[in-house]
Design a protein around this motif. Structure first.
Motif, short mmCIF file in Angstrom:
data_model
loop_
_atom_site.label_atom_id
_atom_site.label_comp_id
_atom_site.label_asym_id
_atom_site.label_seq_id
_atom_site.Cartn_x
_atom_site.Cartn_y
_atom_site.Cartn_z
N ALA A 14 54.21 38.74 44.31
CA ALA A 14 54.26 37.98 43.07
C ALA A 14 52.90 37.36 42.75
N GLY A 15 52.23 36.85 43.78
CA GLY A 15 50.93 36.22 43.56
C GLY A 15 49.87 37.20 43.11
N VAL A 16 49.85 38.38 43.72
CA VAL A 16 48.87 39.40 43.31
C VAL A 16 49.16 39.84 41.88
N GLY A 17 50.45 40.00 41.55
CA GLY A 17 50.81 40.37 40.18
C GLY A 17 50.38 39.32 39.17
N ALA A 18 50.59 38.05 39.50
CA ALA A 18 50.19 36.97 38.60
C ALA A 18 48.67 36.92 38.44
N ALA A 19 47.94 37.12 39.55
CA ALA A 19 46.48 37.13 39.48
C ALA A 19 46.00 38.29 38.61
N GLY A 33 48.56 45.91 35.81
CA GLY A 33 49.03 46.92 36.74
C GLY A 33 47.91 47.58 37.51
N VAL A 34 46.78 47.82 36.85
CA VAL A 34 45.62 48.42 37.52
C VAL A 34 45.08 47.48 38.58
N VAL A 35 44.95 46.19 38.25
CA VAL A 35 44.42 45.23 39.22
C VAL A 35 45.35 45.11 40.42
N ALA A 36 46.64 44.91 40.16
CA ALA A 36 47.59 44.75 41.26
C ALA A 36 47.76 46.05 42.05
N GLY A 37 47.75 47.18 41.35
CA GLY A 37 47.91 48.47 42.02
C GLY A 37 46.74 48.80 42.91
N GLY A 75 40.57 45.03 46.67
CA GLY A 75 41.21 45.92 45.71
C GLY A 75 41.36 45.30 44.34
N ALA A 76 41.74 44.03 44.31
CA ALA A 76 41.92 43.36 43.02
C ALA A 76 40.61 43.29 42.25
N GLN A 77 39.51 43.00 42.94
CA GLN A 77 38.23 42.91 42.24
C GLN A 77 37.76 44.27 41.74
N LEU A 78 37.96 45.30 42.54
CA LEU A 78 37.63 46.64 42.05
C LEU A 78 38.55 47.03 40.89
N GLY A 79 39.79 46.54 40.93
CA GLY A 79 40.70 46.77 39.81
C GLY A 79 40.20 46.14 38.53
N VAL A 80 39.61 44.94 38.64
CA VAL A 80 39.01 44.30 37.46
C VAL A 80 37.88 45.15 36.91
N ALA A 81 37.04 45.68 37.81
CA ALA A 81 35.93 46.53 37.38
C ALA A 81 36.43 47.79 36.69
N LEU A 82 37.54 48.36 37.19
CA LEU A 82 38.13 49.54 36.56
C LEU A 82 38.73 49.20 35.20
N ALA A 83 39.50 48.11 35.15
CA ALA A 83 40.16 47.74 33.91
C ALA A 83 39.17 47.35 32.82
N ALA A 84 38.05 46.76 33.22
CA ALA A 84 37.08 46.27 32.24
C ALA A 84 36.41 47.40 31.46
N THR A 117 37.93 50.42 30.70
CA THR A 117 38.88 51.39 30.15
C THR A 117 39.76 50.73 29.08
N GLY A 118 40.25 51.57 28.18
CA GLY A 118 41.21 51.13 27.18
C GLY A 118 42.61 51.46 27.62
N PRO A 119 43.60 51.36 26.72
CA PRO A 119 44.99 51.61 27.09
C PRO A 119 45.23 52.98 27.72
N ALA A 120 44.63 54.02 27.16
CA ALA A 120 44.85 55.37 27.70
C ALA A 120 44.29 55.48 29.11
N GLY A 121 43.07 54.99 29.29
CA GLY A 121 42.45 55.05 30.61
C GLY A 121 43.21 54.23 31.63
N ARG A 122 43.65 53.04 31.24
CA ARG A 122 44.42 52.19 32.16
C ARG A 122 45.75 52.83 32.51
N ALA A 123 46.39 53.46 31.53
CA ALA A 123 47.66 54.13 31.80
C ALA A 123 47.47 55.27 32.80
N GLY A 124 46.39 56.02 32.65
CA GLY A 124 46.11 57.10 33.59
C GLY A 124 45.85 56.58 35.00
#
Length: 286
Positions: free
Chosen positions: A118-123, A160-164, A229-238, A240-247
């Protein structure tokens, strides 16, 4: 230049934080026995979370991106540390995996693992919302033109990308140096571009702790692996747009589902290139 400074800051701060954590009177609570029976400390987890997040925030291109980096890295690291400490208690060890934590919840028990999830999801959600408020750069200007529904979808996908990504790095943290090597391999390419400083901070922190991890003096635990992982997820999400994040999210979900059926360690051991890379620099198996 700023990315180089962020990387250097991440490495230096991670080393300083490791020294500070191990000097605390409560450091004995972080001692564990690893897969080879050697005594290690989980102090590298909070050390990496602090070094990577602060270094990445320094290299971020905007205040919103810096805040997203701090929220994701420190937030995921904090709940991971909680799970590392509380999850070691005998009454917590019976629940394993996502299904196990949900089963415990149905019985009226809230496990430390469920608190971590839950905490990782909220972050991740908070970090994605902060990125959505960042209108700097090409990606930011594109987000500023989105409608409310699209922006909400974008935030949820970003969370989802950050938490995943946090969960994926945690799944890989089963052998010395494996999660840090993965962080370096992912973070290197992500260190390019407008948000490259966010990943550069994580890369620096990984470099600063890799030798100790390979020598089996420290281990990341949930705290370090989730934060990385969460920080690399931020770098990935930053970037990409909706399509990239969905992929990206689809890939992360597929890998997580596969981990329930297949051992990543067995796959690595059965693949010569991965096996050699995984063992590179590690102490011989006892």
């Amino acid at each position: 230049m700023r990315r180089t400074a962020a990387s250097g800051a991440g490495a230096l701060l991670a080393r300083l934080a490791l020294r500070a954590v191990t000097a605390q009177p409560t450091a004995d609570a972080l001692r564990r026995t690893n897969f080879q029976g050697r005594e290690v400390t989980l102090a590298a987890g909070p050390a990496l979370a602090a070094g990577a997040a602060l270094g990445g925030a320094f290299g971020a291109p905007s205040r919103q991106a810096a805040a997203a980096t701090l929220v994701a890295g420190l937030g995921a690291g904090a709940v991971g540390l909680y799970d590392d400490v509380v999850g070691a208690r005998p009454d917590q060890r019976t629940a394993k995996g996502f299904a196990g934590h949900l089963g415990a919840l149905r019985e009226g028990r809230v496990t430390s693992g469920l608190v971590k999830i839950a905490g990782v999801g909220a972050a991740g959600l908070a970090a994605a919302a902060l990125l959505a408020a960042d209108n700097s750069g090409k990606a930011g200007r594109r987000r500023a033109r989105q409608g409310r529904l699209t922006r909400t979808t974008d935030v949820l996908l970003g969370a989802g990308v950050v938490a995943g990504t946090a969960n994926l790095l945690n799944l890989l943290d089963l052998r010395p140096g494996r999660a840090l090597k993965t962080g370096l391999l992912l973070g290197g390419p992500l260190s390019q571009g407008p948000h490259g400083g966010v990943a550069a901070g994580a890369v620096g922190a990984c470099s600063g702790l890799l030798r100790d991890d390979l020598d089996e003096r420290v281990m990341l635990g949930d705290s370090g692996a989730n934060a990385l992982g969460a920080q690399l997820g931020v770098a990935l999400a930053a970037r990409t747009g909706p399509a990239g994040r969905a992929g990206l999210l689809a890939v992360l979900v597929a890998l997580t589902a596969a981990s329930e059926k297949v051992s990543f360690t067995q796959v690595i051991q059965g693949t010569p290139v991965l096996r050699e890379l995984d063992a590179l620099g590690r102490r011989p198996t006892a």
